[in-house]
Design a protein around this motif. Structure first.
Motif, PDB file in Angstrom:
ATOM      1  N   LYS A 147       2.098  15.925  24.301  1.00 19.42           N
ATOM      2  CA  LYS A 147       2.655  15.276  23.385  1.00 19.42           C
ATOM      3  C   LYS A 147       2.122  15.779  21.869  1.00 19.42           C
ATOM      4  N   GLN A 148       3.220  15.851  20.861  1.00 24.47           N
ATOM      5  CA  GLN A 148       2.747  16.502  19.572  1.00 24.47           C
ATOM      6  C   GLN A 148       1.471  15.709  18.930  1.00 24.47           C
ATOM      7  N   GLU A 149       1.925  14.313  19.105  1.00 22.41           N
ATOM      8  CA  GLU A 149       0.861  13.530  18.550  1.00 22.41           C
ATOM      9  C   GLU A 149      -0.719  13.744  19.111  1.00 22.41           C
ATOM     10  N   ASP A 150      -0.726  13.998  20.326  1.00 20.15           N
ATOM     11  CA  ASP A 150      -2.056  14.310  21.132  1.00 20.15           C
ATOM     12  C   ASP A 150      -2.640  15.680  20.473  1.00 20.15           C
ATOM     13  N   ILE A 151      -1.503  16.484  20.469  1.00 23.53           N
ATOM     14  CA  ILE A 151      -1.830  17.865  19.877  1.00 23.53           C
ATOM     15  C   ILE A 151      -2.522  17.883  18.547  1.00 23.53           C
ATOM     16  N   LEU A 195      -6.521  20.126   5.242  1.00 21.83           N
ATOM     17  CA  LEU A 195      -5.723  19.308   4.180  1.00 21.83           C
ATOM     18  C   LEU A 195      -4.233  19.502   4.307  1.00 21.83           C
ATOM     19  N   ARG A 196      -3.928  20.954   4.490  1.00 17.04           N
ATOM     20  CA  ARG A 196      -2.397  21.341   4.920  1.00 17.04           C
ATOM     21  C   ARG A 196      -2.126  20.605   6.372  1.00 17.04           C
ATOM     22  N   VAL A 197      -2.666  20.387   7.181  1.00 16.71           N
ATOM     23  CA  VAL A 197      -2.501  19.850   8.447  1.00 16.71           C
ATOM     24  C   VAL A 197      -2.116  18.265   8.246  1.00 16.71           C
ATOM     25  N   LEU A 198      -2.940  17.815   7.476  1.00 17.74           N
ATOM     26  CA  LEU A 198      -2.906  16.445   7.021  1.00 17.74           C
ATOM     27  C   LEU A 198      -1.592  16.043   6.162  1.00 17.74           C
ATOM     28  N   MET A 199      -1.408  16.917   5.230  1.00 18.06           N
ATOM     29  CA  MET A 199      -0.101  16.785   4.421  1.00 18.06           C
ATOM     30  C   MET A 199       0.885  16.931   5.267  1.00 18.06           C
ATOM     31  N   ASN A 200       1.199  18.002   6.123  1.00 19.29           N
ATOM     32  CA  ASN A 200       2.129  17.975   7.033  1.00 19.29           C
ATOM     33  C   ASN A 200       2.452  16.779   7.798  1.00 19.29           C
ATOM     34  N   LEU A 201       1.252  15.859   7.973  1.00 17.65           N
ATOM     35  CA  LEU A 201       1.537  14.729   8.792  1.00 17.65           C
ATOM     36  C   LEU A 201       2.011  13.530   7.809  1.00 17.65           C
ATOM     37  N   SER A 202       2.454  13.769   6.453  1.00 20.99           N
ATOM     38  CA  SER A 202       2.647  12.805   5.502  1.00 20.99           C
ATOM     39  C   SER A 202       3.717  11.679   6.100  1.00 20.99           C
ATOM     40  N   LEU A 203       4.590  11.769   6.771  1.00 18.92           N
ATOM     41  CA  LEU A 203       5.522  10.826   7.558  1.00 18.92           C
ATOM     42  C   LEU A 203       4.569   9.908   8.399  1.00 18.92           C
ATOM     43  N   LYS A 204       3.394  10.304   8.971  1.00 16.26           N
ATOM     44  CA  LYS A 204       2.732   9.766   9.853  1.00 16.26           C
ATOM     45  C   LYS A 204       1.299   8.960   9.000  1.00 16.26           C
ATOM     46  N   GLU A 205       1.683   8.709   7.748  1.00 16.82           N
ATOM     47  CA  GLU A 205       0.336   8.236   6.802  1.00 16.82           C
ATOM     48  C   GLU A 205      -0.180   6.681   7.533  1.00 16.82           C
ATOM     49  N   ASN A 206       0.745   6.214   8.134  1.00 19.45           N
ATOM     50  CA  ASN A 206       0.439   4.761   8.526  1.00 19.45           C
ATOM     51  C   ASN A 206      -0.041   4.685  10.273  1.00 19.45           C
ATOM     52  N   HIS A 207      -0.067   6.014  10.668  1.00 15.88           N
ATOM     53  CA  HIS A 207      -0.565   5.905  12.134  1.00 15.88           C
ATOM     54  C   HIS A 207      -2.041   5.549  12.222  1.00 15.88           C
ATOM     55  N   ALA A 208      -2.395   4.671  13.105  1.00 20.15           N
ATOM     56  CA  ALA A 208      -3.804   4.192  12.928  1.00 20.15           C
ATOM     57  C   ALA A 208      -4.779   5.361  13.707  1.00 20.15           C
ATOM     58  N   ASN A 477      18.644  20.981  16.457  1.00 22.02           N
ATOM     59  CA  ASN A 477      18.694  20.013  15.277  1.00 22.02           C
ATOM     60  C   ASN A 477      17.920  18.476  15.910  1.00 22.02           C
ATOM     61  N   GLY A 478      17.207  18.695  16.879  1.00 21.16           N
ATOM     62  CA  GLY A 478      16.565  17.727  17.421  1.00 21.16           C
ATOM     63  C   GLY A 478      15.340  17.394  16.384  1.00 21.16           C
ATOM     64  N   THR A 479      14.999  16.016  16.442  1.00 20.10           N
ATOM     65  CA  THR A 479      13.941  15.658  15.472  1.00 20.10           C
ATOM     66  C   THR A 479      12.696  15.361  16.280  1.00 20.10           C
ATOM     67  N   MET A 480      11.727  16.241  16.045  1.00 21.94           N
ATOM     68  CA  MET A 480      10.339  15.926  16.505  1.00 21.94           C
ATOM     69  C   MET A 480       9.519  14.909  15.974  1.00 21.94           C
ATOM     70  N   TRP A 481       8.393  14.511  16.947  1.00 23.92           N
ATOM     71  CA  TRP A 481       7.752  13.621  16.489  1.00 23.92           C
ATOM     72  C   TRP A 481       7.218  13.452  15.011  1.00 23.92           C
ATOM     73  N   ILE A 482       6.804  14.590  14.750  1.00 27.65           N
ATOM     74  CA  ILE A 482       5.804  14.563  13.351  1.00 27.65           C
ATOM     75  C   ILE A 482       7.242  14.381  12.297  1.00 27.65           C
ATOM     76  N   LEU A 483       8.288  14.610  12.204  1.00 27.89           N
ATOM     77  CA  LEU A 483       9.488  14.220  11.181  1.00 27.89           C
ATOM     78  C   LEU A 483       9.870  12.737  11.355  1.00 27.89           C
ATOM     79  N   LYS A 484       9.277  11.826  12.220  1.00 28.93           N
ATOM     80  CA  LYS A 484       9.634  10.525  12.452  1.00 28.93           C
ATOM     81  C   LYS A 484       8.761   9.524  11.733  1.00 28.93           C
ATOM     82  N   PRO A 485       9.334   9.061  10.538  1.00 24.36           N
ATOM     83  CA  PRO A 485       8.382   7.983   9.901  1.00 24.36           C
ATOM     84  C   PRO A 485       7.625   7.140  10.542  1.00 24.36           C
ATOM     85  N   GLU A 486       6.481   6.798  10.406  1.00 20.95           N
ATOM     86  CA  GLU A 486       5.825   5.899  11.537  1.00 20.95           C
ATOM     87  C   GLU A 486       5.913   4.510  11.069  1.00 20.95           C
TER      88      GLU A 486
END
Length: 486
Positions: A147-151, A195-208, A477-486
């Protein structure tokens, strides 16, 4: 004639001895069967940091191809490939050799490069093989898709480990064509890339589990433990030389000379900002040849979304600018920047605006602009005038838009697909789809489909990954996990 009978056991032993002799002959005693980590490092660096891509330039609305229908330009692409796994094989080998020869610095660099290649892969497709990838030697030929999250959780852990290893190493590193063995600069790159990776995860800023904001703060607030880029001299950039196989990738490219023109929206953006980088990026349009190079009205472009006939008409009229001739005439030209100080400053500005860190967004923003302009040789007086001009001041209600726009400009002809990924994450700046040439129902794709080979060799796992992520199937056009707001 008398028959001669040879005992069966003698025949068997003779056969075995012959086979053994034949196999031993296949080993050249003058050639090593082990790879040196420094030689592996050189090859890995050149593969990773050559981030100049015309395909990305078309998709990111910097350039327009007028000589044929480009699926990158018209957003009609389908599948991409798994070439990064070939590079990752070299990374794994370097890590093995680092362990064999007790060279922990190379192990740290292996952790960085594994993260670098893996992030690009998961940004392209979504879920990918990770934990079981590249384990054919252990009998794993059909790896599961993580899963992208685990990666991302694993990538962040590896980058942190790489920082620690580099901080504690006094080792001499050879084979390094990027930083000449300067481990402090590698440590800065590891943390700047984090820092780039973390900013790429901006839509997951509330992921515990990811702790995006907390991790970001830990790096920025502790420069002694987590140093980051402090000037352009820290840039992760691959230099080119006027030597075979070492020249600028598009040197002597006939296509770049004849078929590629500046994209109209990009030219207009720079003109509206009165940006002195435009003459460094483009040539004067033929119909405006009487105007001086510094007159920004002397430049023009063609729309990436328009049809070929419309664009060719504008080219024939002489109203379109080609990319600056140095990109195809100069074998050395400018280095390929994989990650630069300018990008880091824009990341910090965005982090302030998002409330992740304390600081002055305007200061970071203007440092990013200055860093970009310095790479183009803009004189200091020109830089000062630009950052003080009304066109680039941060308006109270549109600060993030301005930061991301300047970040986008700074990505011109470097950093690979990062400008496209940034626009996909934020929607800024807007990529034009108004013309009649755009495919995909005038939608900008969000990903690439998995390679066809995976359906032949690893069907069970790739189909499970598709079903898990994309209810409508494997499409662009599929929306991967990183693009879904947490």
């Amino acid at each position: 004639m008398k028959k001669i009978h040879i005992p069966f056991l003698f025949l068997l032993l003779s056969c075995l001895a012959s086979c053994e002799d034949f196999e031993s002959l296949q080993l050249d005693p003058n050639r090593t069967i082990q790879a040196s980590p420094d030689l592996l490092l050189t090859n890995i660096e050149t593969k990773a940091f050559n981030e100049i891509s015309l395909s990305a330039a078309l998709a990111s609305r910097y350039l327009t191809n007028t000589d044929g229908v480009s699926l990158n330009q018209y957003y009609g692409w389908q599948r991409s490939g798994y070439e990064n796994y070939d590079h990752l094989k070299q990374v794994v080998k370097m890590e093995e050799e680092a362990a064999r020869t007790n060279r922990p610095a190379y192990a740290a660099l292996a952790k960085f490069f594994r993260s670098y290649f893996v992030v690009e892969l998961t940004q392209t497709f979504g879920d990918i093989p990770y934990a079981e990838a590249l384990k054919g030697g252990e009998g794993v030929f059909s790896p599961v898709y993580d899963k992208q999250e685990d990666i991302y959780l694993n990538v962040l852990q590896e980058l942190n480990e790489a920082n620690t290893l580099l901080a504690n190493s006094t080792e001499t590193v050879t084979g390094d064509v990027i930083y000449k063995g300067d481990l402090k600069k590698w440590q800065k790159l590891v943390n700047s890339f984090t820092l780039r990776v973390l900013m790429n995860l901006s839509l997951k800023e509330n992921h515990a589990g990811l702790r995006v904001k907390q991790r970001f703060q830990e790096i920025v607030n502790n420069p002694a433990q987590y140093p980051i880029f402090t000037s352009n001299s820290d840039n992760a950039s691959l230099p080119f030389y006027d030597l075979e196989a070492n020249r600028y990738p598009y040197f002597n490219s006939n296509d770049l000379q004849t078929a590629y023109y500046m994209e109209e929206g990009f030219v207009t953006l720079l003109q509206n900002l009165k940006d002195p980088r435009l003459p460094k990026m483009a040539d004067v349009a033929p119909s405006k040849s009487s105007l001086p190079e510094g007159d920004l009205s002397a430049y023009g472009g063609v729309k990436g979304s328009e049809t070929l006939d419309v664009n060719k008409t504008k080219v024939v009229s002489g109203d379109a600018s080609k990319i600056d001739a140095r990109y195809y005439n100069n074998p050395v030209n400018e280095p390929s920047v994989a990650l630069g100080y300018a990008e880091v400053q824009f990341i910090l500005a965005e982090a302030v605006l998002r409330g992740w860190i304390a600081g002055n967004a305007d200061t970071f923003y203007k440092k990013g602009i200055e860093a970009s302009m310095l790479t183009y040789g803009v004189p200091q007086e020109g830089i000062t005038a630009y950052v003080q001009s009304p066109e680039v001041q941060l308006p109270a209600s549109r600060e993030l838009e301005y930061v991301l726009t300047q970040k986008y400009i700074a990505f011109f002809m470097n950093s690979g697909w990062q400008p496209f990924f940034e626009q996909r994450r934020t929607g800024m700046p807007s990529f034009d789809v108004s013309g009649a040439g755009v495919l995909n129902q005038k939608r900008i794709p969000k990903r690439w489909m998995y390679p066809e080979s995976e359906f032949n060799l690893n069907r069970q796992h790739v189909e499970a990954a598709i079903a898990r992520q994309y209810p409508e199937g494997d499409n662009i056009n599929g929306t991967m996990w990183i693009l879904k707001p947490e």
